[in-house]
Design a protein around this motif. Structure first.
Motif, PDB file in Angstrom:
ATOM      1  N   ILE A  72     -26.331 -16.586  55.441  1.00 32.49           N
ATOM      2  CA  ILE A  72     -25.488 -15.892  54.744  1.00 32.49           C
ATOM      3  C   ILE A  72     -26.211 -14.545  54.193  1.00 32.49           C
ATOM      4  CG2 ILE A  72     -23.971 -15.790  52.473  1.00 32.49           C
ATOM      5  CD1 ILE A  72     -23.454 -19.061  53.242  1.00 32.49           C
ATOM      6  N   GLU A  73     -27.376 -14.588  53.498  1.00 34.32           N
ATOM      7  CA  GLU A  73     -27.751 -13.584  52.982  1.00 34.32           C
ATOM      8  C   GLU A  73     -28.068 -12.343  54.088  1.00 34.32           C
ATOM      9  OE1 GLU A  73     -31.542 -15.566  51.457  1.00 34.32           O
ATOM     10  OE2 GLU A  73     -30.326 -16.202  49.628  1.00 34.32           O
ATOM     11  N   ARG A  76     -24.967 -10.695  54.934  1.00 36.32           N
ATOM     12  CA  ARG A  76     -24.472  -9.740  53.784  1.00 36.32           C
ATOM     13  C   ARG A  76     -25.054  -8.410  54.217  1.00 36.32           C
ATOM     14  NH1 ARG A  76     -24.170 -14.252  49.188  1.00 36.32           N
ATOM     15  NH2 ARG A  76     -21.969 -14.537  49.634  1.00 36.32           N
ATOM     16  N   THR A  77     -26.271  -8.227  54.810  1.00 34.16           N
ATOM     17  CA  THR A  77     -27.078  -6.974  54.945  1.00 34.16           C
ATOM     18  C   THR A  77     -26.586  -6.406  56.020  1.00 34.16           C
ATOM     19  OG1 THR A  77     -28.720  -7.854  56.568  1.00 34.16           O
ATOM     20  CG2 THR A  77     -29.226  -7.900  54.138  1.00 34.16           C
ATOM     21  N   ASN A  79     -24.275  -3.882  57.412  1.00 37.76           N
ATOM     22  CA  ASN A  79     -23.217  -3.063  56.762  1.00 37.76           C
ATOM     23  C   ASN A  79     -22.923  -1.851  57.678  1.00 37.76           C
ATOM     24  OD1 ASN A  79     -25.668  -1.856  56.453  1.00 37.76           O
ATOM     25  ND2 ASN A  79     -25.587  -1.996  53.950  1.00 37.76           N
ATOM     26  N   LEU A 138     -16.887 -16.885  54.592  1.00 35.21           N
ATOM     27  CA  LEU A 138     -18.014 -15.818  54.140  1.00 35.21           C
ATOM     28  C   LEU A 138     -18.320 -14.491  54.863  1.00 35.21           C
ATOM     29  CD1 LEU A 138     -20.397 -18.256  52.399  1.00 35.21           C
ATOM     30  CD2 LEU A 138     -18.589 -16.773  51.223  1.00 35.21           C
ATOM     31  N   PHE A 139     -18.223 -14.957  56.138  1.00 36.53           N
ATOM     32  CA  PHE A 139     -18.633 -13.792  57.172  1.00 36.53           C
ATOM     33  C   PHE A 139     -17.366 -12.708  56.988  1.00 36.53           C
ATOM     34  CE2 PHE A 139     -21.712 -16.776  59.229  1.00 36.53           C
ATOM     35  CZ  PHE A 139     -22.785 -16.134  59.048  1.00 36.53           C
ATOM     36  N   TYR A 141     -15.142 -12.069  54.770  1.00 43.22           N
ATOM     37  CA  TYR A 141     -15.134 -11.701  53.448  1.00 43.22           C
ATOM     38  C   TYR A 141     -16.325 -10.812  52.863  1.00 43.22           C
ATOM     39  CZ  TYR A 141     -10.813 -13.861  53.579  1.00 43.22           C
ATOM     40  OH  TYR A 141      -9.398 -14.267  54.048  1.00 43.22           O
ATOM     41  N   LEU A 142     -17.304 -10.551  53.646  1.00 45.25           N
ATOM     42  CA  LEU A 142     -18.547 -10.105  52.896  1.00 45.25           C
ATOM     43  C   LEU A 142     -18.291  -8.529  52.794  1.00 45.25           C
ATOM     44  CD1 LEU A 142     -20.959 -11.215  55.504  1.00 45.25           C
ATOM     45  CD2 LEU A 142     -20.772 -11.895  53.305  1.00 45.25           C
TER      46      LEU A 142
END
Length: 142
Positions: A72-73, A76-77, A79, A138-139, A141-142
């Motif tokens: 998950i962390e 989130r990177t 982008n 979660l993927f 809605y990041l």
């Protein structure tokens, strides 16, 4: 750029990982594997960024939570439009991708309660799948 020219982070089981590694090769910049404790890591043809053997007895555990948190962390990177995240999930995914919304001991107690009341593997998996769906969302809605 075409999708196959982009750099791709990967999550998958050993067999699926080896296959996608052959297909995408140098385009993969990071990879995370959460595999059952019984997996033979010598079958990995290349070394992933992180690999964790988890889910003893097909139950979520601290190792599964750790690698899920790292996935998950890392997601989130991602982008840049050049980043693609591919998740390959097979049997056992509900135990290997653990990000419980309740403390792990409570989740395990609930699973044990379901089993003690003759819940089928399908019913228990359905319960665990709720946590996988939360993880996958979660993927989105990041």
């Amino acid at each position: 750029k075409q999708w196959y020219q982009r750099r791709v982070p990967i999550t998958a089981g050993i067999g699926m990982y080896n296959s996608i590694e052959k297909l995408l090769g140098d385009h993969i910049v990071s990879s995370f594997l959460s595999v059952p404790c019984t997996s033979d890591l010598s079958k990995l043809e290349t070394q992933p960024t992180m690999v964790k053997q988890a889910a003893m007895n097909n139950l979520p555990d601290e190792d599964a939570i750790e690698i899920t948190t790292r996935m998950i962390e890392h997601a989130r990177t991602l982008n840049s439009p050049d980043h693609i995240c591919i998740s390959l999930i097979s049997g056992g995914g509900s135990a290997l991708l653990a990000s419980p919304l309740v403390p792990l001991p409570d989740m395990l107690a609930t699973i044990r309660l379901l089993v003690s009341q003759s819940a089928s593997i399908h019913q228990v998996s359905h319960y665990l799948a709720v946590f996988v769906i939360v993880f996958l969302s979660l993927f989105i809605y990041l």
